[in-house]
Design a protein around this motif. Sequence first.
Motif, short mmCIF file in Angstrom:
data_model
loop_
_atom_site.label_atom_id
_atom_site.label_comp_id
_atom_site.label_asym_id
_atom_site.label_seq_id
_atom_site.Cartn_x
_atom_site.Cartn_y
_atom_site.Cartn_z
N ALA A 127 -8.34 -9.54 25.44
CA ALA A 127 -7.33 -10.62 26.07
C ALA A 127 -6.68 -10.01 27.30
CB ALA A 127 -6.20 -10.64 25.04
N GLY A 128 -6.37 -8.67 27.43
CA GLY A 128 -5.89 -8.22 28.69
C GLY A 128 -6.80 -8.09 29.71
N ALA A 129 -8.30 -7.66 29.31
CA ALA A 129 -9.16 -7.62 30.66
C ALA A 129 -9.64 -9.02 30.99
CB ALA A 129 -10.42 -6.84 29.89
N ARG A 130 -9.25 -9.88 30.16
CA ARG A 130 -9.68 -11.48 30.70
C ARG A 130 -8.61 -11.73 32.12
NH1 ARG A 130 -12.98 -15.08 28.00
NH2 ARG A 130 -14.59 -13.96 26.49
N VAL A 131 -7.31 -11.33 31.45
CA VAL A 131 -6.36 -11.57 32.37
C VAL A 131 -6.74 -10.67 33.91
CG1 VAL A 131 -3.82 -11.14 33.45
CG2 VAL A 131 -4.46 -12.14 30.88
N ALA A 132 -7.24 -9.52 33.81
CA ALA A 132 -7.54 -8.67 34.85
C ALA A 132 -8.84 -9.34 35.78
CB ALA A 132 -8.04 -7.24 34.50
N VAL A 133 -9.74 -9.80 35.12
CA VAL A 133 -10.92 -10.48 35.92
C VAL A 133 -10.15 -11.90 36.32
CG1 VAL A 133 -12.43 -8.99 34.76
CG2 VAL A 133 -12.05 -11.32 33.76
#
Length: 346
Positions: A127-133
């Motif tokens: 979930a957090g990586a999706r915010v980053a990208v």
Amino acid sequence: MSLEAAFRAQADTCARMGSPFMGQLLRILADDWPTDSALGRKFAAFEGDIGPSGHSLPLRISGGLHALVLSNAAPELTALYPPNSAGDSDLRPAILAALKAHEDFLLDWTDSAPQTNEVRRSAALIAGARVAVQHFDLPLHLSELGASGGLNLMWDHYALEIDGNRFGPNVPAVLFTPDWEGELPPSRTPVIEERGGVDLNPLDPARGDHLLRLTAYLWPDQPDRLTMTRAAASIATAVPTKGEAIDWLAPRLASAPQGRLHLVQHTVAWQYFPAAAQARGRALIEAAGAQATPNRPLAWLSMETDGDNTGAIGAALSLRLWPGDITLDLGRADFHGRWIKWAYKG
């Protein structure tokens, strides 16, 4: 905190987190810890925080006992471990006998901090990586601190499912279905171009003795965690490098490639770094962030305890992004990934 208090505190936490057996085991150790033994003297010599935010001595010894059970090195103890059940009157003498008979093994085992490599934490990383990208739509250059066996470096091979919405591959190696509260994570799918990790005691899940260490820290009455860990280990390819986390990170920050988002991640690992290493690591990451550009951005994704160690509200999920030095509170997650209270909106 005394060792007895640490055992009792960890017993309460384990019981609250769904492991009555661990509560029972650790209370027995609190009552009857062999102080006049090599193990007793070793544990008495530890300085600083011996509880779950520091050296985690109760989990070190309970993990060592579970390793004896998983390897069938202590058959009398194995017969009393889950899925079997035993009262204190049977379990207590078996534990004390194992501590004495296998003291040399346990002395060696407890040299290192616990290494669960809890794969369900990858639900928060997905979930957090999706915010980053969503902020920087670039392939990822992934770096993990305290990576243990590298299982959470492989989160792009796993899937997160929330109310029928799947985030990740259609046929994942592991499927996570945590209790989710909040909006759905962003729909943009991260692509990992290169991944690497570091650990003081890196483990290779393809090695039987290393897989034993990863599985021994899973609580014996939670077999679903064991199943997920073994599934993740079966596809693991990113064996971490041995070394000090910040020493390893420094050149990766300096050499991060253009056209990639450098994502630095860690889950319940930062607490084990000495204060000086934490300060140096923060300074290095912030200095690299100050040099970040839209074509060479930096993200720092963490799932870490922030002072509350009761297990009731879990770990804080945080994401910092550069350029811009944006700090996002993503919410909180259970230390074992059972639930996520997602705070991000956007």
